[in-house]
Design a protein around this motif. Structure first.
Motif, short mmCIF file in Angstrom:
data_model
loop_
_atom_site.label_atom_id
_atom_site.label_comp_id
_atom_site.label_asym_id
_atom_site.label_seq_id
_atom_site.Cartn_x
_atom_site.Cartn_y
_atom_site.Cartn_z
N GLY A 184 -47.06 22.14 6.09
CA GLY A 184 -46.67 23.41 5.49
C GLY A 184 -46.10 23.26 4.09
N TYR A 185 -45.92 22.01 3.63
CA TYR A 185 -45.33 21.77 2.31
C TYR A 185 -46.12 20.71 1.57
CZ TYR A 185 -41.37 23.84 4.79
OH TYR A 185 -40.58 24.67 5.55
N ARG A 186 -46.33 20.92 0.30
CA ARG A 186 -46.94 19.88 -0.53
C ARG A 186 -46.01 18.65 -0.49
NH1 ARG A 186 -50.65 20.12 -4.81
NH2 ARG A 186 -50.60 22.39 -4.67
N ASP A 187 -46.58 17.50 -0.22
CA ASP A 187 -45.79 16.25 -0.11
C ASP A 187 -44.74 16.33 0.99
OD1 ASP A 187 -47.17 15.01 -2.22
OD2 ASP A 187 -45.79 15.79 -3.72
N GLY A 188 -44.99 17.17 2.00
CA GLY A 188 -44.02 17.34 3.07
C GLY A 188 -43.68 16.04 3.77
N ALA A 189 -44.69 15.20 4.03
CA ALA A 189 -44.44 13.94 4.73
C ALA A 189 -43.59 13.00 3.87
CB ALA A 189 -45.76 13.27 5.10
N LYS A 190 -43.82 12.99 2.58
CA LYS A 190 -43.03 12.13 1.69
C LYS A 190 -41.58 12.57 1.64
CE LYS A 190 -46.76 10.65 -1.41
NZ LYS A 190 -47.24 10.68 -2.83
N VAL A 191 -41.35 13.87 1.65
CA VAL A 191 -39.97 14.38 1.65
C VAL A 191 -39.27 13.97 2.94
CG1 VAL A 191 -38.54 16.46 1.74
CG2 VAL A 191 -40.44 16.32 0.12
N PHE A 192 -39.97 14.08 4.05
CA PHE A 192 -39.37 13.84 5.36
C PHE A 192 -39.13 12.35 5.61
CE2 PHE A 192 -38.91 14.56 9.96
CZ PHE A 192 -38.32 15.81 9.97
N SER A 193 -40.05 11.50 5.12
CA SER A 193 -39.95 10.07 5.38
C SER A 193 -38.73 9.47 4.70
CB SER A 193 -41.21 9.35 4.87
OG SER A 193 -42.35 9.79 5.54
N GLY A 194 -37.95 8.73 5.45
CA GLY A 194 -36.80 8.04 4.88
C GLY A 194 -35.60 8.91 4.60
N SER A 195 -35.70 10.20 4.87
CA SER A 195 -34.56 11.09 4.65
C SER A 195 -33.62 11.04 5.84
CB SER A 195 -35.03 12.53 4.41
OG SER A 195 -35.76 12.62 3.21
N ARG A 196 -32.37 11.35 5.58
CA ARG A 196 -31.34 11.33 6.63
C ARG A 196 -30.92 12.77 6.89
NH1 ARG A 196 -25.90 11.81 6.73
NH2 ARG A 196 -25.86 12.08 4.46
N PHE A 197 -30.93 13.17 8.17
CA PHE A 197 -30.50 14.52 8.50
C PHE A 197 -29.03 14.70 8.12
CE2 PHE A 197 -33.85 14.86 12.08
CZ PHE A 197 -34.77 15.40 11.18
N THR A 198 -28.72 15.87 7.59
CA THR A 198 -27.36 16.15 7.14
C THR A 198 -26.51 16.78 8.23
OG1 THR A 198 -28.03 18.31 6.27
CG2 THR A 198 -28.13 16.44 4.76
N GLY A 199 -27.10 17.08 9.36
CA GLY A 199 -26.37 17.65 10.48
C GLY A 199 -26.80 16.97 11.76
N ILE A 200 -26.45 17.56 12.89
CA ILE A 200 -26.84 16.97 14.18
C ILE A 200 -27.71 17.95 14.98
CG2 ILE A 200 -24.84 15.44 14.30
CD1 ILE A 200 -23.66 17.44 16.37
N GLU A 201 -28.39 18.85 14.26
CA GLU A 201 -29.25 19.81 14.95
C GLU A 201 -30.32 19.12 15.79
OE1 GLU A 201 -28.17 21.89 11.00
OE2 GLU A 201 -28.63 19.87 11.70
N HIS A 202 -30.73 17.93 15.38
CA HIS A 202 -31.80 17.23 16.08
C HIS A 202 -31.32 16.59 17.39
CE1 HIS A 202 -29.62 14.22 13.82
NE2 HIS A 202 -30.16 13.28 14.57
N ALA A 203 -30.00 16.48 17.56
CA ALA A 203 -29.48 15.74 18.71
C ALA A 203 -29.83 16.39 20.04
CB ALA A 203 -27.96 15.59 18.58
N GLU A 204 -29.84 17.72 20.09
CA GLU A 204 -30.13 18.40 21.35
C GLU A 204 -31.55 18.10 21.82
OE1 GLU A 204 -30.23 22.93 23.27
OE2 GLU A 204 -29.43 22.60 21.25
N ARG A 205 -32.50 18.17 20.90
CA ARG A 205 -33.89 17.88 21.29
C ARG A 205 -34.07 16.40 21.60
NH1 ARG A 205 -38.69 21.35 19.12
NH2 ARG A 205 -37.86 23.42 19.53
N MET A 206 -33.43 15.55 20.83
CA MET A 206 -33.52 14.12 21.08
C MET A 206 -32.99 13.78 22.47
SD MET A 206 -31.94 11.04 18.78
CE MET A 206 -32.32 9.32 19.15
N GLU A 207 -31.85 14.36 22.83
CA GLU A 207 -31.25 14.13 24.15
C GLU A 207 -32.20 14.61 25.24
OE1 GLU A 207 -27.98 12.70 26.49
OE2 GLU A 207 -28.43 12.54 24.34
N ASP A 208 -32.81 15.78 25.03
CA ASP A 208 -33.72 16.34 26.02
C ASP A 208 -34.94 15.44 26.19
OD1 ASP A 208 -34.61 18.44 27.80
OD2 ASP A 208 -36.03 19.02 26.23
N ASP A 209 -35.49 14.93 25.08
CA ASP A 209 -36.64 14.04 25.15
C ASP A 209 -36.30 12.74 25.88
OD1 ASP A 209 -38.24 15.83 23.77
OD2 ASP A 209 -37.92 14.88 21.82
N LEU A 210 -35.17 12.15 25.54
CA LEU A 210 -34.77 10.89 26.18
C LEU A 210 -34.49 11.09 27.67
CD1 LEU A 210 -32.47 9.44 23.38
CD2 LEU A 210 -34.73 8.60 24.06
N ARG A 211 -33.94 12.24 28.01
CA ARG A 211 -33.70 12.55 29.42
C ARG A 211 -35.02 12.65 30.18
NH1 ARG A 211 -31.31 17.16 28.75
NH2 ARG A 211 -29.27 16.25 28.29
#
Length: 216
Positions: free
Chosen positions: A97-124
């Protein structure tokens, strides 16, 4: 005569503007100066919120994730294979959905913990299916990295849907590589029909995880 009130300059507004500008100029053209110009502020004003471009990219990647998560739902009845496919397809669609979207996402560090809920659900889900935690992490991160790498190369050919970079003419490539017939014929398997090839790669990845898990 009244004056128009502008929205306050905050991290959210800067990130939203940067993502919008990204589609116009790409990652290389995305500078703090260009974003400040788009926001009609002086460039130093942005440094109150982001110390450098990488800090901004971190926030942009986080906002991309927020939008992706808001636009997709989870099914608690998923098998681990279904979850891996849905997560990989969802990430690919978000990055495209974004020009160079993969390059922006790669190597970036999330600034919050919004991803933790989904990560926990996946690992569970994975550990409930019999995976050890290390193997669950490896399965999920390998699929994530496959998707990032695939889309990085895909956007190298098609920066945005409907646009194709110069230099990827298959007939010209075949002519130049005429002395290497297998490599020439492989061009269509590398640079064309990305939807099908992404799914084939995902099939290979999941089959490998299944085989390894069956041997454990």
């Amino acid at each position: 005569m009244g004056t128009e009130r502008r929205a306050p300059l905050d991290r959210q507004r800067v990130a939203d503007t940067a993502l919008k500008l990204l589609n116009e100029v790409g990652l290389e053209g995305l500078t703090l100066r260009a974003i400040a110009r788009e926001l009609d502020v002086k460039a130093p004003a942005l440094y109150w919120h982001f110390k450098d471009k990488q800090a901004l990219l971190d926030e942009m990647a986080t906002e991309m994730y927020r939008r992706m998560a808001a636009g997709t739902s989870r099914d608690p009845d998923d098998t681990w294979q279904e979850r891996l496919r849905k997560a990989s397809r969802g990430l690919r669609a978000a990055l495209l959905g974004y020009r160079d979207g993969a390059k922006v996402f790669s190597g970036s560090r999330f600034t919050g913990i919004e991803h933790a809920e989904r990560m926990e659900d996946d690992l569970r889900l994975f550990t409930a299916a019999g995976f050890s935690l290390p193997r669950a992490v490896r399965a999920l991160t390998t699929a994530h990295l496959y998707t990032l790498g695939f889309v990085t190369e895909e956007q190298g050919v098609r920066p945005v849907p409907g646009e194709r970079r110069a230099g990827y003419d298959m007939a010209e490539r075949a002519r130049l590589m005429a002395g290497f017939p297998l490599s020439a014929a492989a061009g269509a398997e590398i640079f064309e029909d990305h939807d099908r090839h992404f799914e084939e790669g995902l099939d290979l990845l999941i089959a490998g995880i299944e085989a390894r898990q069956a041997d454990s």
